[in-house]
Design a protein around this motif. Structure first.
Motif, PDB file in Angstrom:
ATOM      1  N   LYS A   1      40.376  34.883  33.071  1.00  0.00           N
ATOM      2  CA  LYS A   1      39.278  35.801  33.396  1.00  0.00           C
ATOM      3  C   LYS A   1      39.821  37.103  33.953  1.00  0.00           C
ATOM      4  O   LYS A   1      40.754  37.103  34.758  1.00  0.00           O
ATOM      5  CB  LYS A   1      38.351  35.142  34.431  1.00  0.00           C
ATOM      6  CG  LYS A   1      37.085  35.932  34.685  1.00  0.00           C
ATOM      7  CD  LYS A   1      36.181  35.235  35.695  1.00  0.00           C
ATOM      8  CE  LYS A   1      36.699  35.429  37.117  1.00  0.00           C
ATOM      9  NZ  LYS A   1      35.676  35.137  38.140  1.00  0.00           N
ATOM     10  N   CYS A   2      39.239  38.200  33.531  1.00  0.00           N
ATOM     11  CA  CYS A   2      39.664  39.509  34.000  1.00  0.00           C
ATOM     12  C   CYS A   2      38.879  39.863  35.265  1.00  0.00           C
ATOM     13  O   CYS A   2      37.657  39.959  35.243  1.00  0.00           O
ATOM     14  CB  CYS A   2      39.386  40.540  32.906  1.00  0.00           C
ATOM     15  SG  CYS A   2      40.532  41.908  32.909  1.00  0.00           S
ATOM     16  N   VAL A   3      39.574  40.044  36.374  1.00  0.00           N
ATOM     17  CA  VAL A   3      38.893  40.419  37.615  1.00  0.00           C
ATOM     18  C   VAL A   3      38.719  41.936  37.660  1.00  0.00           C
ATOM     19  O   VAL A   3      37.626  42.442  37.907  1.00  0.00           O
ATOM     20  CB  VAL A   3      39.685  39.926  38.848  1.00  0.00           C
ATOM     21  CG1 VAL A   3      38.999  40.368  40.128  1.00  0.00           C
ATOM     22  CG2 VAL A   3      39.821  38.408  38.812  1.00  0.00           C
ATOM     23  N   ILE A   4      39.825  42.642  37.393  1.00  0.00           N
ATOM     24  CA  ILE A   4      39.763  44.103  37.305  1.00  0.00           C
ATOM     25  C   ILE A   4      40.040  44.511  35.868  1.00  0.00           C
ATOM     26  O   ILE A   4      41.044  44.094  35.287  1.00  0.00           O
ATOM     27  CB  ILE A   4      40.813  44.756  38.234  1.00  0.00           C
ATOM     28  CG1 ILE A   4      40.359  44.681  39.692  1.00  0.00           C
ATOM     29  CG2 ILE A   4      41.081  46.207  37.833  1.00  0.00           C
ATOM     30  CD1 ILE A   4      41.355  45.286  40.658  1.00  0.00           C
ATOM     31  N   ASP A   5      39.153  45.293  35.300  1.00  0.00           N
ATOM     32  CA  ASP A   5      39.391  45.848  33.974  1.00  0.00           C
ATOM     33  C   ASP A   5      39.033  47.330  34.046  1.00  0.00           C
ATOM     34  O   ASP A   5      37.865  47.701  33.955  1.00  0.00           O
ATOM     35  CB  ASP A   5      38.537  45.109  32.935  1.00  0.00           C
ATOM     36  CG  ASP A   5      38.901  45.550  31.525  1.00  0.00           C
ATOM     37  OD1 ASP A   5      39.849  46.347  31.374  1.00  0.00           O
ATOM     38  OD2 ASP A   5      38.232  45.095  30.579  1.00  0.00           O
ATOM     39  N   ALA A   6      40.057  48.138  34.258  1.00  0.00           N
ATOM     40  CA  ALA A   6      39.843  49.582  34.412  1.00  0.00           C
ATOM     41  C   ALA A   6      40.600  50.305  33.311  1.00  0.00           C
ATOM     42  O   ALA A   6      41.755  49.983  33.037  1.00  0.00           O
ATOM     43  CB  ALA A   6      40.321  50.050  35.779  1.00  0.00           C
ATOM     44  N   TYR A  31      44.141  39.827  36.303  1.00  0.00           N
ATOM     45  CA  TYR A  31      43.512  38.570  35.899  1.00  0.00           C
ATOM     46  C   TYR A  31      43.423  37.615  37.075  1.00  0.00           C
ATOM     47  O   TYR A  31      44.202  37.716  38.039  1.00  0.00           O
ATOM     48  CB  TYR A  31      44.305  37.935  34.746  1.00  0.00           C
ATOM     49  CG  TYR A  31      44.237  38.776  33.499  1.00  0.00           C
ATOM     50  CD1 TYR A  31      43.182  38.628  32.605  1.00  0.00           C
ATOM     51  CD2 TYR A  31      45.197  39.750  33.247  1.00  0.00           C
ATOM     52  CE1 TYR A  31      43.093  39.421  31.478  1.00  0.00           C
ATOM     53  CE2 TYR A  31      45.120  40.549  32.120  1.00  0.00           C
ATOM     54  CZ  TYR A  31      44.060  40.385  31.238  1.00  0.00           C
ATOM     55  OH  TYR A  31      43.975  41.180  30.131  1.00  0.00           O
ATOM     56  N   ASP A  32      42.484  36.709  36.954  1.00  0.00           N
ATOM     57  CA  ASP A  32      42.286  35.666  37.942  1.00  0.00           C
ATOM     58  C   ASP A  32      43.622  34.981  38.264  1.00  0.00           C
ATOM     59  O   ASP A  32      44.317  34.537  37.363  1.00  0.00           O
ATOM     60  CB  ASP A  32      41.318  34.627  37.325  1.00  0.00           C
ATOM     61  CG  ASP A  32      40.579  33.881  38.395  1.00  0.00           C
ATOM     62  OD1 ASP A  32      40.538  34.362  39.541  1.00  0.00           O
ATOM     63  OD2 ASP A  32      40.038  32.811  38.084  1.00  0.00           O
ATOM     64  N   GLN A 192      47.130  29.201  46.339  1.00  0.00           N
ATOM     65  CA  GLN A 192      45.846  28.492  46.416  1.00  0.00           C
ATOM     66  C   GLN A 192      44.813  29.082  45.459  1.00  0.00           C
ATOM     67  O   GLN A 192      43.658  28.650  45.447  1.00  0.00           O
ATOM     68  CB  GLN A 192      45.309  28.549  47.856  1.00  0.00           C
ATOM     69  CG  GLN A 192      46.141  27.735  48.841  1.00  0.00           C
ATOM     70  CD  GLN A 192      45.970  28.218  50.269  1.00  0.00           C
ATOM     71  OE1 GLN A 192      44.987  28.891  50.596  1.00  0.00           O
ATOM     72  NE2 GLN A 192      46.931  27.891  51.126  1.00  0.00           N
ATOM     73  N   GLY A 193      45.221  30.093  44.680  1.00  0.00           N
ATOM     74  CA  GLY A 193      44.323  30.591  43.640  1.00  0.00           C
ATOM     75  C   GLY A 193      43.750  31.978  43.889  1.00  0.00           C
ATOM     76  O   GLY A 193      43.011  32.495  43.060  1.00  0.00           O
ATOM     77  N   ASN A 194      44.057  32.578  45.025  1.00  0.00           N
ATOM     78  CA  ASN A 194      43.522  33.920  45.302  1.00  0.00           C
ATOM     79  C   ASN A 194      44.201  34.976  44.434  1.00  0.00           C
ATOM     80  O   ASN A 194      45.413  34.944  44.228  1.00  0.00           O
ATOM     81  CB  ASN A 194      43.743  34.290  46.780  1.00  0.00           C
ATOM     82  CG  ASN A 194      42.842  33.520  47.707  1.00  0.00           C
ATOM     83  OD1 ASN A 194      41.668  33.831  47.852  1.00  0.00           O
ATOM     84  ND2 ASN A 194      43.377  32.474  48.344  1.00  0.00           N
ATOM     85  N   THR A 195      43.415  35.908  43.958  1.00  0.00           N
ATOM     86  CA  THR A 195      43.903  37.046  43.190  1.00  0.00           C
ATOM     87  C   THR A 195      44.208  38.171  44.173  1.00  0.00           C
ATOM     88  O   THR A 195      43.340  38.536  44.978  1.00  0.00           O
ATOM     89  CB  THR A 195      42.821  37.505  42.196  1.00  0.00           C
ATOM     90  OG1 THR A 195      42.410  36.380  41.426  1.00  0.00           O
ATOM     91  CG2 THR A 195      43.335  38.613  41.301  1.00  0.00           C
ATOM     92  N   ILE A 196      45.430  38.695  44.118  1.00  0.00           N
ATOM     93  CA  ILE A 196      45.854  39.657  45.143  1.00  0.00           C
ATOM     94  C   ILE A 196      46.483  40.892  44.503  1.00  0.00           C
ATOM     95  O   ILE A 196      47.344  40.772  43.640  1.00  0.00           O
ATOM     96  CB  ILE A 196      46.880  38.999  46.110  1.00  0.00           C
ATOM     97  CG1 ILE A 196      46.280  37.731  46.732  1.00  0.00           C
ATOM     98  CG2 ILE A 196      47.334  39.991  47.180  1.00  0.00           C
ATOM     99  CD1 ILE A 196      47.246  36.959  47.618  1.00  0.00           C
ATOM    100  N   VAL A 197      46.035  42.054  44.955  1.00  0.00           N
ATOM    101  CA  VAL A 197      46.662  43.315  44.551  1.00  0.00           C
ATOM    102  C   VAL A 197      47.094  44.046  45.823  1.00  0.00           C
ATOM    103  O   VAL A 197      46.280  44.275  46.720  1.00  0.00           O
ATOM    104  CB  VAL A 197      45.706  44.203  43.743  1.00  0.00           C
ATOM    105  CG1 VAL A 197      46.361  45.557  43.430  1.00  0.00           C
ATOM    106  CG2 VAL A 197      45.285  43.505  42.452  1.00  0.00           C
TER     107      VAL A 197
END
Ligand code: ADP
Ligand code: ADP
Length: 224
Positions: A1-6, A31-32, A192-197
């Motif tokens: 899954k795409c969390v950020i798509d810019a 992505y996730d 644990q699955g968190n998406t981090i930037v």
């Protein structure tokens, strides 16, 4: 899954009659489950990109979908909702409210959502305890070390289970030991699955992520 798509983000600041193009056709997908850093020197456009990805500012041109939502057609109220529900922010200067205790700071995003105090308090206490601050719940920010303050800020960012953790120079005000602690916490949260930037100029931070992109003069590069 795409969390950020810019795609094709442009940001131009108007300084009187002068135009300053600070983001120049930046496209970025997150992505996730990603653990990404955007590395660049001072003045490269990092804060500007962070503000746009965090729905705090809008680009001059381009497209931005966050978790499938079109950010650029959202109203101010919808943007506030997106920021509160979908993004956990972590800043260089921690941005804790000085008159509130650690526990109250972490409860705040939940109270904004309308959660009752009892439930918010339980969740906040749980996250602070997880981050080693179970004995510091009643302390105010100025009674905590920088590293402890940043852990309070991380607890505040994750307490509402956001889709995305967005960190702007999270180690910029920390000594090397606290920086390592903060990076270890980010690594564990990602496992644990968190998406981090993470947006940073610190190569030691950039060394520890799974995906690294570079920003220079407002352009994004996959390779240095
Ligand atoms: P970084 O975070 O990498 O230091 P910034 O995004 O803060 O970069 O800034 C990039 C450039 O844009 C800098 O030259 C800065 O002075 C300029 N800039 C940032 N915000 C504004 C603004 N609101 N108005 C005018 N110029 C700005
Ligand atoms: P950072 O330390 O994160 O790079 P800065 O000190 O560059 O942040 O900028 C802090 C804030 O001031 C940001 O929100 C940025 O958009 C704004 N800003 C930076 N440069 C300018 C400028 N030349 N004119 C107006 N606002 C600016």
């Amino acid at each position: 899954k795409c969390v950020i798509d810019a795609a094709n983000l442009v940001k131009i600041y108007q300084n009187g009659s002068e135009e300053l193009k600070v983001l120049d056709d930046v496209s970025i997908q997150v992505y996730d489950g990603d653990f990404m850093a955007v590395l660049g020197p001072s003045g490269s456009g990092k804060s500007t990109l962070m503000n746009i990805l965090g729905c705090l500012d809008i680009p001059t041109a381009g497209e931005y979908y966050l978790d499938g939502l079109n950010v650029l057609t959202a109203t101010e109220n919808e943007l506030a909702e997106i920021r509160n529900r979908k993004i956990g922010f972590i800043f260089q200067k921690f941005n804790l409210l000085p008159r509130l205790t650690a526990l109250q700071n972490v409860m705040l995003p939940l109270l904004y959502r309308g959660m009752d105090e009892g439930e918010a308090g339980e969740l906040a206490r749980g996250k602070l305890t997880l981050l080693g601050l179970g004995e510091r719940l009643g302390h105010r920010p100025n009674e905590l070390s920088g590293g402890q303050q940043q852990r309070v800020a991380i607890a505040r960012a994750i307490v509402g289970n956001p889709e995305l953790l967005l960190a702007d120079e999270p180690t910029g005000n920390l000594d090397s030991k606290s920086s390592e602690d903060a990076m270890r916490i980010f690594r564990e949260l990602n496992e644990q699955g968190n998406t981090i930037v993470i947006i940073t100029h610190d190569v030691e931070v950039a060394d520890q992520v799974k995906k690294l992109v570079y920003i220079r003069d407002g352009k994004l590069y996959e390779n240095n």
